[in-house]
Design an enzyme around this catalytic site. Sequence first.
Site: not given
Length: 253
Positions: A33, A35, A81, A84, A208-209
């Site tokens: 996480d 980027n 994702n 997006r 968080r997961l």
Amino acid sequence: MNLRDLVYRLYARRVEGRLDHDQVPKHIGVILDGNRRWAKASGGTAEQGHKAGASKIQELLGWCAETDVEVVTLWMLSTENLDRPEAELTPLLGIIEGAVADLAADGRWRVHHVGTLDVLPARTQSVLKEAEQATMNNDGILVNVAVGYGGRQEIADAVRSLLLEHAGKGTSLEEVAEIVDVEHISEHLYTRGQPDPDLVIRTSGEQRLSGFMLWQSAHSEYYFCEVFWPAFRKVDFLRALRDYAARHRRYGT
């Protein structure tokens, strides 16, 4: 090499020298996480951030190999994702395809896809299948690439697979309800046959997961790291292992 880099390298050696390899997790899950935020902070584009994140993967696997980790699960693309904007998603998928192809070409790793293939473009599906096929006989770390992955979707797919299996045997729903248990569902997960993750690392400071390995992480230890994924260093990795080794795992007892 500047003074800061030298200090970090010496510190990493010190931490590694004190690491008990008998206490190293055998399966590590990593939520890659940060980027885009890393790119924004450095004045770059989201695509540049994703490329920098992809280039970090081989480094991580090298560190894992040095410390006797056996399985690594990399969350590279969630089902969310896929919503997006196309202008970001298309190059991101291309970067993921390149990263997976590089893993296969390296020759050290066994690549295994975890996720829902049919939600991905045909080219991405092909790259994932070819990488898995080409590396299936390798002896190195088993690398699960979570692409098009969602934890809730995985559990739903596992239940569906379980029901279809028993339907093919002519088992009634009532009979399935009588026999189904935790182990039956585990046998239909994307990671069936693998040990559950001992440690889950998430970079970028989020705690968080987000649905990552919901079923498998029931007894996992979590390590949340402030640094964005492209800036993740060996010393950050070693700190996570040191923190894990210091915990007493009770598994609910």
